[in-house]
Design an enzyme around this catalytic site. Structure first.
Site, short mmCIF file in Angstrom:
data_model
loop_
_atom_site.label_atom_id
_atom_site.label_comp_id
_atom_site.label_asym_id
_atom_site.label_seq_id
_atom_site.Cartn_x
_atom_site.Cartn_y
_atom_site.Cartn_z
N ASN A 36 -1.74 2.16 5.86
CA ASN A 36 -0.86 0.91 5.27
C ASN A 36 -0.75 -0.04 6.81
OD1 ASN A 36 -0.58 2.31 3.02
ND2 ASN A 36 1.46 2.48 3.31
N GLY A 37 -0.53 -1.10 6.52
CA GLY A 37 -0.26 -2.07 7.74
C GLY A 37 -1.38 -3.05 7.71
N HIS A 80 19.12 -36.88 -9.45
CA HIS A 80 18.24 -37.40 -8.19
C HIS A 80 16.71 -37.07 -8.52
CE1 HIS A 80 22.06 -38.72 -6.79
NE2 HIS A 80 22.60 -37.45 -7.00
N LYS A 92 13.45 -14.72 -11.07
CA LYS A 92 13.27 -13.44 -11.94
C LYS A 92 12.00 -13.91 -12.98
CE LYS A 92 14.18 -11.05 -10.17
NZ LYS A 92 14.72 -10.72 -9.23
N GLU A 137 8.67 -14.46 -11.82
CA GLU A 137 7.93 -13.37 -11.32
C GLU A 137 7.33 -12.53 -12.43
OE1 GLU A 137 10.01 -10.88 -7.70
OE2 GLU A 137 11.50 -11.64 -9.28
N ARG A 180 5.25 0.08 -6.14
CA ARG A 180 5.21 -1.01 -4.90
C ARG A 180 4.17 -2.03 -5.03
NH1 ARG A 180 6.90 1.76 0.03
NH2 ARG A 180 5.40 0.69 1.07
N LYS A 194 6.49 -4.33 -4.27
CA LYS A 194 8.00 -4.01 -4.04
C LYS A 194 8.33 -4.25 -2.81
CE LYS A 194 11.57 -2.66 -5.72
NZ LYS A 194 12.39 -3.77 -6.43
N TRP A 204 -3.12 -2.79 -1.54
CA TRP A 204 -2.71 -4.12 -1.60
C TRP A 204 -3.49 -4.99 -0.69
CZ3 TRP A 204 0.40 -8.01 0.38
CH2 TRP A 204 0.76 -9.02 -0.51
N CYS A 217 1.02 -1.21 -0.07
CA CYS A 217 0.10 -0.02 -0.01
C CYS A 217 0.63 1.21 -0.05
CB CYS A 217 -0.92 -0.17 1.25
SG CYS A 217 -1.83 -1.41 1.48
N GLU A 227 18.23 -17.38 -8.43
CA GLU A 227 17.71 -16.15 -8.87
C GLU A 227 17.12 -15.83 -10.08
OE1 GLU A 227 17.05 -13.59 -7.32
OE2 GLU A 227 17.12 -11.77 -8.61
C1 F6R Z 1 12.32 -10.27 -6.31
C2 F6R Z 1 12.16 -9.27 -4.93
C3 F6R Z 1 11.61 -10.08 -3.73
C4 F6R Z 1 12.60 -9.19 -2.61
C5 F6R Z 1 12.02 -9.42 -1.15
C6 F6R Z 1 12.85 -8.74 -0.02
O1 F6R Z 1 12.47 -9.70 -7.28
O2 F6R Z 1 12.35 -8.23 -5.25
O3 F6R Z 1 11.86 -11.30 -3.75
O4 F6R Z 1 13.83 -9.57 -2.99
O5 F6R Z 1 10.73 -9.39 -1.09
O6 F6R Z 1 12.66 -7.53 -0.32
P1 F6R Z 1 13.94 -6.44 0.46
O7 F6R Z 1 15.06 -6.75 -0.25
O8 F6R Z 1 13.32 -5.01 0.25
O9 F6R Z 1 13.97 -6.98 1.73
#
Ligand code: F6R
Length: 611
Positions: A100-101, A507, A488, A491, A27, A606, A75, A2, A484
């Site tokens: 927010n929260g 395995h 990516k 996502e 976000r 985000k 959100w 949010c 990673e």
């Molecule tokens: C993936 C991504 C998330 C963040 C995770 C942690 O692309 O961005 O997996 O890495 O939500 O976020 P931070 O780094 O802000 O603690």
């Protein structure tokens, strides 16, 4: 997650609020809303599910104008993402709140308020706040006093913005577990959950601290701390150009951020390297003394940041000889942990506001760790403020939801940590450190060379556009790089992707391999190369298509069903940083081909400030 924007001014603030919401779009959210006090002294509200653009076009038709207002991107946590649940929430027609929260005791409060005659129009936890506040307003008469009393009954996390038609001279804010910043103007003031939302109107900010309540008027700001005492919070001038929030020549923020990596890696190194050594004081004045005592490292993080920690484990054990454990924060925080003596507790986070990582840090403080260190991209974040030491990555604002430049700068920070610990503890040979320092200086150039392969990777992406599943393989420190890469791809392209250490293939996962399952591999020229090549033969023998990012010296060649991309040569220890780049580009171009919302992928946020 949010987003909140608020304003109190002499001019019409609707456009400012909407622009602020747009700047917070990165976000992640699923509905948006705005409430302003109009010239007749009435609160007017517009809400829309979907994008801010829809709210904006509704606003143009409704011609909502006013000098006091609040706005929100939601959100969904409690209640479906629909207009009825979107913020602002009202009590009667004269009191509005955005939040927010998460309010954990919302059910109990809802029952109490219903018994007092309040009726609820949404399924949200937020609506209890606005009715509770209305109730307190009836008791105390003054909005600020009412808010101070109401927050005492809230359990959970909140960043709140409040306006009332009855007291139109002020915008109120309350912070507990969800960040808020006041933007200071001339004869006007603003509020937001992230300063990025306000850089169009000011570059002077005041950050609220945990438990703060603020009364923001056009020409004054008054703040009370968690004990109800008046406090002054420092105002800070922000220097980063507001253009950081623009895409520039790029089609998406993600592509822009991928291409920024040579520059931001350079920035993350600046001032932290001596001639042949890492400058240990880059981690803070007490770092040298503390690092000398470290015998173990515990890393905790989420998502991409967790993958950075996984790479660091290989570095810390191999280069600095320090035992290291890595765990996702959502598991660590609820587990009974046995703490080894003299363990440094390291958190990694882009935002510094990730709820699980913060909670893990707060738990760790009770568990007897030697000290805590945050590797973080946001200097004013809760994580940095609450840690003993910090190393700030210099990635600049990362707008694309999928993390790219934050990851590579975290890796740089973790390599600096490895070298610093090895140096202070005497476990790393001076010549090895000098060698790696020289390699780090060359890293931005190497990254630039890898990015020059953009068009080659774009072509390879065509192999994935119609696929539903993919495997990513790596060995050693390239295994987390494969993880990673898989994260990516899933996502942003919504293709199912799994990562395996290449040696695990036989395995189990080999059963999945056929012509419809492309297999992506990262293959630097190291002692594991020959073993990796055998693993790749296992894939080819089952008809699987291979995409290999390999060191030129690895002598891997294109062939039937095998596509090899030759990477610039790099020191093996830094290969995880370099080999991340083509995997980011690959996900990006696959997502573009599939027409997904690259910068704001579905269901994701985000900054994950709720559990
Ligand atoms: C993936 C991504 C998330 C963040 C995770 C942690 O692309 O961005 O997996 O890495 O939500 O976020 P931070 O780094 O802000 O603690």
């Amino acid at each position: 997650m949010c987003g909140i924007v608020g304003a109190v001014a002499e001019r019409n603030i609707s456009a400012i609020l909407l622009e602020g919401l747009k700047r917070l779009e990165y976000r992640g959210y699923d509905s948006a809303g705005i409430a302003v006090l109009d010239a007749a002294g009435q609160l007017q509200r517009l809400r829309r599910s979907g994008k801010v653009a829809e709210l904006e076009s509704a606003q143009r038709t409704a011609e909502l104008t006013g000098r006091l207002g609040i706005a929100h991107t939601r959100w969904a946590t409690h209640g479906a993402p629909c207009e009825r649940n979107a913020h602002p929430h009202f009590s009667g027609d004269d009191l509005a709140v955005v939040h927010n929260g998460i309010i954990e005791n919302h059910e109990a409060l809802r029952a109490q308020l219903k018994a007092l005659g309040y009726s609820f129009a949404s399924d949200t936890d937020t609506e209890v706040i606005v009715h509770l506040l209305k109730h307190k307003l009836g008791e105390f008469g003054d909005l600020t006093v009412a808010l101070k009393s109401a927050v005492k009954e809230l359990h959970g996390a909140y960043g709140l913005a409040v306006i009332s038609a009855k007291q139109p001279d002020r915008l109120l804010a309350a912070r507990s577990g969800s960040p808020l910043v006041i933007g200071l103007g001339l004869g006007e003031n603003f509020l937001a959950s992230d300063q990025l939302a306000l850089r169009q109107v000011t570059d002077r900010f005041m950050y609220l601290e945990e438990g703060d309540i603020a009364e923001i008027r056009r020409d004054s700001v008054q703040i009370w701390d968690v004990d109800g005492q008046p406090v002054q919070r420092e105002s800070v001038q922000y220097h980063e150009g507001a253009e950081a929030a623009d895409k520039g020549e790029y089609r998406h923020f993600m592509l822009k951020e991928i291409h920024e990596q040579p520059k931001v890696v350079q920035r993350t190194l600046e001032g932290r390297l001596g001639d042949s050594q890492v400058l240990v004081q880059a981690f803070g004045p007490q770092a040298a003394e503390l690092f000398a005592k470290v015998r173990n490292v515990q890393i905790v993080a989420c998502g991409t940041s967790y993958h950075a920690g996984m790479v660091a484990r290989y570095w810390l054990e191999e280069l600095a000889g320090i035992p290291c454990q890595v765990e996702v924060a959502s598991e660590f925080r609820y587990r009974k942990v046995v703490v080894q003596p003299d363990t440094l507790f390291v958190t990694i986070s882009q935002s510094g506001e990730t709820a699980d990582t913060l909670a893990a840090l707060r738990n760790a403080k009770q568990l007897g760790y030697l000290a805590s260190l945050a590797i973080c991209n946001v200097g004013i974040s809760s994580l940095v403020r609450e840690s003993d030491l910090c190393l700030l990555t210099q990635a600049g604002p990362e707008i694309g939801v999928a993390s790219t430049k934050a990851f590579t700068t975290q890796l740089v920070g973790l390599m600096l940590l490895t070298l610093a610990l090895g140096q202070v503890r005497g476990t790393l040979a001076a010549a090895t450190e000098a060698d790696l320092v020289a390699e780090l200086r060359r890293l931005p150039t190497r990254l630039g060379e890898a990015l020059a392969m953009d068009a080659t990777v774009e072509k390879i992406a065509e192999h994935f556009a119609e696929k539903h599943h993919t495997l990513f393989l790596g060995r050693g420190a390239q295994y987390p790089v494969a993880m990673e890469g898989a994260l990516k791809l899933k996502e942003i392209s919504y293709i199912h992707a799994e990562a395996y250490p290449a040696g695990e293939l036989k395995h189990g996962p080999l059963a999945l391999v056929d012509a419809d399952m492309p297999v992506v591999t990262v293959a630097p020229n190291n002692e594991l190369l020959e073993k990796l090549k055998s693993n790749l033969q296992e894939v080819r023998a089952r008809g699987g298509e291979l995409i290999v990012f390999a060191d030129g010296a690895a002598e891997m060649e294109n062939g039937e069903g095998t596509y090899v991309v030759n990477m610039p040569h790099i020191h093996d220890a830094l290969a995880p940083i370099l080999y991340t780049l083509p995997l980011q580009l690959l996900s990006y171009y696959v997502a573009v081909l599939r027409g997904t919302d690259v910068d704001q992928p579905r269901n994701l946020a985000k900054s994950v400030t709720v559990e």
